[in-house]
Scaffold this motif. Structure first.
Motif, PDB file in Angstrom:
ATOM      1  N   ARG A  79       0.838  -1.254  -0.238  1.00 14.03           N
ATOM      2  CA  ARG A  79       0.052   0.145  -0.204  1.00 14.03           C
ATOM      3  C   ARG A  79       0.624   1.345  -0.373  1.00 14.03           C
ATOM      4  O   ARG A  79       0.675   2.346  -0.529  1.00 14.03           O
ATOM      5  CB  ARG A  79      -1.376   0.036   1.537  1.00 14.03           C
ATOM      6  CG  ARG A  79      -2.253  -1.091   1.313  1.00 14.03           C
ATOM      7  CD  ARG A  79      -3.003  -1.268   2.049  1.00 14.03           C
ATOM      8  NE  ARG A  79      -3.821  -2.312   1.850  1.00 14.03           N
ATOM      9  CZ  ARG A  79      -5.026  -1.720   1.265  1.00 14.03           C
ATOM     10  NH1 ARG A  79      -5.016  -1.284   0.347  1.00 14.03           N
ATOM     11  NH2 ARG A  79      -5.530  -3.180   0.927  1.00 14.03           N
ATOM     12  N   ASP A  82       1.577   2.356  -3.327  1.00 13.07           N
ATOM     13  CA  ASP A  82       0.985   2.594  -4.032  1.00 13.07           C
ATOM     14  C   ASP A  82       0.158   4.037  -4.699  1.00 13.07           C
ATOM     15  O   ASP A  82       0.076   4.695  -3.569  1.00 13.07           O
ATOM     16  CB  ASP A  82      -0.900   2.062  -3.789  1.00 13.07           C
ATOM     17  CG  ASP A  82      -2.236   2.177  -4.607  1.00 13.07           C
ATOM     18  OD1 ASP A  82      -1.397   2.704  -5.839  1.00 13.07           O
ATOM     19  OD2 ASP A  82      -3.245   1.947  -3.956  1.00 13.07           O
ATOM     20  N   MET A  87      -5.133   0.585  -5.279  1.00 13.48           N
ATOM     21  CA  MET A  87      -5.932  -0.041  -4.200  1.00 13.48           C
ATOM     22  C   MET A  87      -6.675   0.531  -3.217  1.00 13.48           C
ATOM     23  O   MET A  87      -7.149   1.691  -3.119  1.00 13.48           O
ATOM     24  CB  MET A  87      -4.827  -0.804  -3.488  1.00 13.48           C
ATOM     25  CG  MET A  87      -3.262  -1.202  -4.168  1.00 13.48           C
ATOM     26  SD  MET A  87      -2.424  -2.289  -2.994  1.00 13.48           S
ATOM     27  CE  MET A  87      -2.748  -3.750  -2.247  1.00 13.48           C
TER      28      MET A  87
END
Length: 90
Positions: A79, A82, A87
């Motif tokens: 994450r 990202d 996501m």
């Protein structure tokens, strides 16, 4: 990180390290002035391969331990990488 992904990560780091270490202290036929007919002048004459493999293994192990520590500790997650918001949030 599972055992298979750890082995793959170590193998990738080991090969990338080998490609960085391989040209160090390399003496070619042209450097020594002894070019064998029918071979390229840039062909290695003295390559110190055993030493380079040992250096590669040591450096790759240190890099792997750092990378595995970061991955397993959760300091950096997928994450965090990202950058485009692809996501879904938790």
């Amino acid at each position: 990180m599972g055992p298979t992904s750890a082995i793959v990560l170590y193998a990738v780091i080991w090969w990338m390290t080998l490609f960085c270490v391989a040209p160090l202290r390399l003496k070619t036929q042209q450097d020594l002035g002894q070019v064998t007919r029918g071979t390229p002048s840039g062909a290695p004459e003295v390559h110190h391969l055993k030493e380079k493999l040992l250096i590669t293994t040591g450096v790759a192990t240190v890099i792997f331990l750092i990378a595995a520590g970061v991955i397993l500790s959760g300091v950096i997650s997928v994450r965090d990488l990202d950058w485009f918001g692809r996501m879904p949030p938790d």
